[in-house]
Design a protein around this motif. Structure first.
Motif, PDB file in Angstrom:
ATOM      1  N   ALA A  65       3.782   5.697  -5.647  1.00 51.12           N
ATOM      2  CA  ALA A  65       3.649   5.730  -7.105  1.00 51.12           C
ATOM      3  C   ALA A  65       2.580   6.730  -7.531  1.00 51.12           C
ATOM      4  O   ALA A  65       2.749   7.463  -8.508  1.00 51.12           O
ATOM      5  CB  ALA A  65       3.307   4.333  -7.626  1.00 51.12           C
ATOM      6  N   ALA A  66       1.465   6.772  -6.787  1.00 45.68           N
ATOM      7  CA  ALA A  66       0.391   7.713  -7.113  1.00 45.68           C
ATOM      8  C   ALA A  66       0.865   9.153  -6.925  1.00 45.68           C
ATOM      9  O   ALA A  66       0.558  10.030  -7.750  1.00 45.68           O
ATOM     10  CB  ALA A  66      -0.833   7.441  -6.225  1.00 45.68           C
ATOM     11  N   ALA A  67       1.635   9.400  -5.859  1.00 46.30           N
ATOM     12  CA  ALA A  67       2.149  10.749  -5.623  1.00 46.30           C
ATOM     13  C   ALA A  67       3.098  11.170  -6.737  1.00 46.30           C
ATOM     14  O   ALA A  67       3.066  12.318  -7.209  1.00 46.30           O
ATOM     15  CB  ALA A  67       2.847  10.816  -4.267  1.00 46.30           C
ATOM     16  N   ALA A  68       3.958  10.239  -7.164  1.00 50.97           N
ATOM     17  CA  ALA A  68       4.895  10.542  -8.252  1.00 50.97           C
ATOM     18  C   ALA A  68       4.145  10.825  -9.557  1.00 50.97           C
ATOM     19  O   ALA A  68       4.508  11.728 -10.312  1.00 50.97           O
ATOM     20  CB  ALA A  68       5.864   9.378  -8.442  1.00 50.97           C
ATOM     21  N   GLN A  69       3.072  10.061  -9.794  1.00 52.10           N
ATOM     22  CA  GLN A  69       2.273  10.269 -11.005  1.00 52.10           C
ATOM     23  C   GLN A  69       1.609  11.647 -10.984  1.00 52.10           C
ATOM     24  O   GLN A  69       1.580  12.359 -11.994  1.00 52.10           O
ATOM     25  CB  GLN A  69       1.226   9.164 -11.118  1.00 52.10           C
ATOM     26  CG  GLN A  69       0.438   9.200 -12.423  1.00 52.10           C
ATOM     27  CD  GLN A  69      -0.520   8.016 -12.536  1.00 52.10           C
ATOM     28  OE1 GLN A  69      -0.706   7.267 -11.599  1.00 52.10           O
ATOM     29  NE2 GLN A  69      -1.123   7.853 -13.689  1.00 52.10           N
ATOM     30  N   GLU A  72       0.829  -1.202   0.000  1.00 54.79           N
ATOM     31  CA  GLU A  72       0.000   0.000   0.000  1.00 54.79           C
ATOM     32  C   GLU A  72       0.866   1.256   0.000  1.00 54.79           C
ATOM     33  O   GLU A  72       0.565   2.233  -0.698  1.00 54.79           O
ATOM     34  CB  GLU A  72      -0.930  -0.009   1.217  1.00 54.79           C
ATOM     35  CG  GLU A  72      -2.033  -1.056   1.135  1.00 54.79           C
ATOM     36  CD  GLU A  72      -2.821  -1.161   2.439  1.00 54.79           C
ATOM     37  OE1 GLU A  72      -2.492  -0.417   3.389  1.00 54.79           O
ATOM     38  OE2 GLU A  72      -3.765  -1.968   2.498  1.00 54.79           O
ATOM     39  N   ALA A  73       1.956   1.229   0.794  1.00 56.61           N
ATOM     40  CA  ALA A  73       2.857   2.382   0.827  1.00 56.61           C
ATOM     41  C   ALA A  73       3.493   2.610  -0.544  1.00 56.61           C
ATOM     42  O   ALA A  73       3.615   3.755  -1.002  1.00 56.61           O
ATOM     43  CB  ALA A  73       3.939   2.175   1.886  1.00 56.61           C
ATOM     44  N   ALA A  74       3.872   1.524  -1.209  1.00 54.75           N
ATOM     45  CA  ALA A  74       4.471   1.646  -2.544  1.00 54.75           C
ATOM     46  C   ALA A  74       3.468   2.218  -3.543  1.00 54.75           C
ATOM     47  O   ALA A  74       3.809   3.050  -4.395  1.00 54.75           O
ATOM     48  CB  ALA A  74       4.980   0.289  -3.024  1.00 54.75           C
ATOM     49  N   GLN A  75       2.202   1.791  -3.438  1.00 50.97           N
ATOM     50  CA  GLN A  75       1.169   2.314  -4.327  1.00 50.97           C
ATOM     51  C   GLN A  75       0.946   3.806  -4.096  1.00 50.97           C
ATOM     52  O   GLN A  75       0.767   4.586  -5.042  1.00 50.97           O
ATOM     53  CB  GLN A  75      -0.138   1.540  -4.110  1.00 50.97           C
ATOM     54  CG  GLN A  75      -0.102   0.101  -4.623  1.00 50.97           C
ATOM     55  CD  GLN A  75      -1.367  -0.665  -4.292  1.00 50.97           C
ATOM     56  OE1 GLN A  75      -2.213  -0.181  -3.544  1.00 50.97           O
ATOM     57  NE2 GLN A  75      -1.499  -1.859  -4.824  1.00 50.97           N
ATOM     58  N   GLN A 105       2.671  14.273  -9.360  1.00 51.57           N
ATOM     59  CA  GLN A 105       3.711  15.283  -9.529  1.00 51.57           C
ATOM     60  C   GLN A 105       4.101  15.411 -10.994  1.00 51.57           C
ATOM     61  O   GLN A 105       4.264  16.528 -11.506  1.00 51.57           O
ATOM     62  CB  GLN A 105       4.930  14.924  -8.684  1.00 51.57           C
ATOM     63  CG  GLN A 105       6.042  15.968  -8.731  1.00 51.57           C
ATOM     64  CD  GLN A 105       7.220  15.579  -7.869  1.00 51.57           C
ATOM     65  OE1 GLN A 105       7.340  14.439  -7.439  1.00 51.57           O
ATOM     66  NE2 GLN A 105       8.110  16.516  -7.609  1.00 51.57           N
ATOM     67  N   ASN A 106       4.249  14.276 -11.680  1.00 53.22           N
ATOM     68  CA  ASN A 106       4.598  14.322 -13.106  1.00 53.22           C
ATOM     69  C   ASN A 106       3.509  14.988 -13.927  1.00 53.22           C
ATOM     70  O   ASN A 106       3.787  15.741 -14.867  1.00 53.22           O
ATOM     71  CB  ASN A 106       4.859  12.903 -13.617  1.00 53.22           C
ATOM     72  CG  ASN A 106       6.127  12.303 -13.046  1.00 53.22           C
ATOM     73  OD1 ASN A 106       7.023  13.033 -12.617  1.00 53.22           O
ATOM     74  ND2 ASN A 106       6.223  10.981 -13.029  1.00 53.22           N
ATOM     75  N   ALA A 107       2.252  14.710 -13.556  1.00 51.78           N
ATOM     76  CA  ALA A 107       1.133  15.336 -14.274  1.00 51.78           C
ATOM     77  C   ALA A 107       1.143  16.842 -14.070  1.00 51.78           C
ATOM     78  O   ALA A 107       0.893  17.617 -15.004  1.00 51.78           O
ATOM     79  CB  ALA A 107      -0.190  14.732 -13.801  1.00 51.78           C
ATOM     80  N   ALA A 108       1.429  17.268 -12.828  1.00 49.87           N
ATOM     81  CA  ALA A 108       1.478  18.708 -12.547  1.00 49.87           C
ATOM     82  C   ALA A 108       2.602  19.381 -13.322  1.00 49.87           C
ATOM     83  O   ALA A 108       2.444  20.483 -13.862  1.00 49.87           O
ATOM     84  CB  ALA A 108       1.644  18.934 -11.043  1.00 49.87           C
ATOM     85  N   LEU A 109       3.769  18.709 -13.394  1.00 50.88           N
ATOM     86  CA  LEU A 109       4.898  19.261 -14.150  1.00 50.88           C
ATOM     87  C   LEU A 109       4.564  19.366 -15.638  1.00 50.88           C
ATOM     88  O   LEU A 109       4.905  20.353 -16.296  1.00 50.88           O
ATOM     89  CB  LEU A 109       6.136  18.389 -13.944  1.00 50.88           C
ATOM     90  CG  LEU A 109       6.770  18.436 -12.546  1.00 50.88           C
ATOM     91  CD1 LEU A 109       7.891  17.412 -12.444  1.00 50.88           C
ATOM     92  CD2 LEU A 109       7.289  19.829 -12.240  1.00 50.88           C
TER      93      LEU A 109
END
Length: 306
Positions: A150-154, A144-147, A156-160
Motif C-alpha cells: 500500500a505504501a509503494a502504491a501511495q 506487513e507485506a500488505a502495508q 507511485q500515485n504521488a509521483a504520478l
C-alpha cells in the motif's frame, strides 16, 4: 476416518507429482508427512482422536498446497510445523483417551494413568499454543507485506500526481492548447528568421521547454506540423512549411528527444487559422504547430476544422 486420511495422502501425492519437474519441500514438511503416515497407521488415533486427526490432516493439506504453489520456504515451514504439532496432538489425545479407557479395567494403575493423561493434556495445550503463535506470526507477516504494498502504491500515485502537475505548469507556461488530438504548442512566424526556416533564440527557448516535457513523459510523442499563409505559389509555401517543420524536428532531436518520438507533416497554405486578408491574419497562418500526444496514445490525423 481412513477414507479422509487416504484422501489427504492422495492429495499430498498429487501435489508432489505436480511439482516433479521442480520439487520443493523442507525437512519440516518431510517430517510432518512421515508423522502423518505413522499416525494414520495407529488404530488408537482413528478410535480416540478422529477430530484432532482431521485438523492435522487439513493442516498438512495446507502445507502441501503451499509447497505445490512454490511459496516461500518460510511459509511452507510454518504451515508444516503447525501440521506436525497437530499430528502430535492427535497422537497425544489418542493416548490420553486410551489411557482413560484402561482405567476402568486397571484400577491399580489409576494414579499412574491419570498422571499420564494430565501430562498429555498439558502437552496438547503447549503444542496448540505453539501452533497458534506460528499462525499469528504468519498473519503479522502478511499484514506487513500488505502495508508495504500500500505504501509503494501511495508513493507511485504521488509521483504520478507530481509529474502531472509539473507537466501542466510547463504547458501553461508554453501557452499550450488542449485539443482532442493532444496538447498543441504553436511556434509562430516571429520565432523564425524572416521568410526563413531558422529558429530565433526565443523559438529555441520554447523548444527547450518542450524537450523538458518530453524527457519527463517518455510515453508521449510529438507531431510537428508546418503551415504558411497563401502569399506566393503553393509549391513555395509547401516547401517553406516543410523546411520550418524540419527545423523544429531537428532542433528537438538536438535537444535530446529521440527521433523515433518525433513525426512531421507539412501542409503549406492548407488549414489556415485566420483569413489571409490582412498582414496580421497572414502572420497567424505562418506557423508550426507541435502536437503533444496524450499519455500512451497515438496522435490522430488532422482533418478539416482541426
Amino acid at each position: 476416518m481412513k477414507t479422509r486420511s487416504t484422501i489427504s495422502l492422495l492429495a499430498a501425492a498429487v501435489l508432489a507429482a505436480a511439482c516433479a519437474t521442480a520439487p520443493i519441500s523442507t525437512p519440516t514438511l518431510d517430517a510432518a508427512r512421515a508423522d502423518f503416515v505413522a499416525a494414520n497407521n495407529n488404530p488408537q488415533v482413528s478410535q480416540y482422536a478422529p477430530l484432532e486427526f482431521k485438523q492435522a490432516s487439513d493442516s498438512l493439506d495446507q502445507a502441501n498446497a503451499a509447497a505445490a504453489r512454490r511459496e516461500s520456504l518460510n511459509d511452507i515451514d510454518r504451515l508444516a510445523y503447525v501440521a506436525k504439532q497437530r499430528i502430535a496432538t492427535a497422537i497425544e489425545v489418542a493416548k490420553a483417551k486410551a489411557a482413560e479407557a484402561d482405567i476402568a479395567n486397571a484400577a491399580q494403575q489409576r494414579d499412574q494413568v491419570r498422571l499420564e493423561a494430565r501430562t498429555a493434556e498439558a502437552e496438547r495445550a503447549r503444542r496448540e499454543a505453539e501452533a497458534a503463535q506460528a499462525q499469528a506470526a504468519q498473519a503479522r507477516m502478511q499484514a506487513e507485506a500488505a502495508q508495504q504494498q500500500a505504501a509503494a502504491a501511495q508513493q507511485q500515485n504521488a509521483a504520478l500526481a507530481q509529474r502531472a502537475a509539473a507537466l501542466e505548469a510547463l504547458l501553461v507556461e508554453m501557452q499550450a492548447v488542449k485539443t482532442e488530438r493532444g496538447y498543441v504548442v504553436t511556434i509562430g512566424d516571429v520565432l523564425f528568421a524572416t521568410n526563413q526556416a531558422n529558429l530565433t533564440p526565443n523559438g529555441m527557448s520554447s523548444l527547450r521547454k518542450l524537450a523538458e516535457v518530453m524527457a519527463q513523459n517518455p510515453n508521449r510523442t510529438v507531431l510537428v506540423e508546418g503551415f504558411t499563409d497563401s502569399t506566393g505559389s503553393a509549391q513555395y509555401n509547401q516547401e517553406l512549411s516543410q523546411r520550418r517543420a524540419e527545423a523544429v524536428a531537428s532542433a528537438l532531436a538536438g535537444l535530446g528527444v529521440p527521433r523515433e518520438r518525433i513525426a512531421m507533416r507539412a501542409y503549406g497554405q492548407a488549414f489556415p487559422v485566420a483569413p489571409n486578408d490582412t498582414a496580421a491574419n497572414r502572420q497567424l497562418n505562418r506557423r508550426v504547430e507541435i502536437v503533444l500526444s496524450n499519455e500512451g496514445a497515438q496522435i490522430p490525423p488532422r482533418s478539416a476544422g482541426r
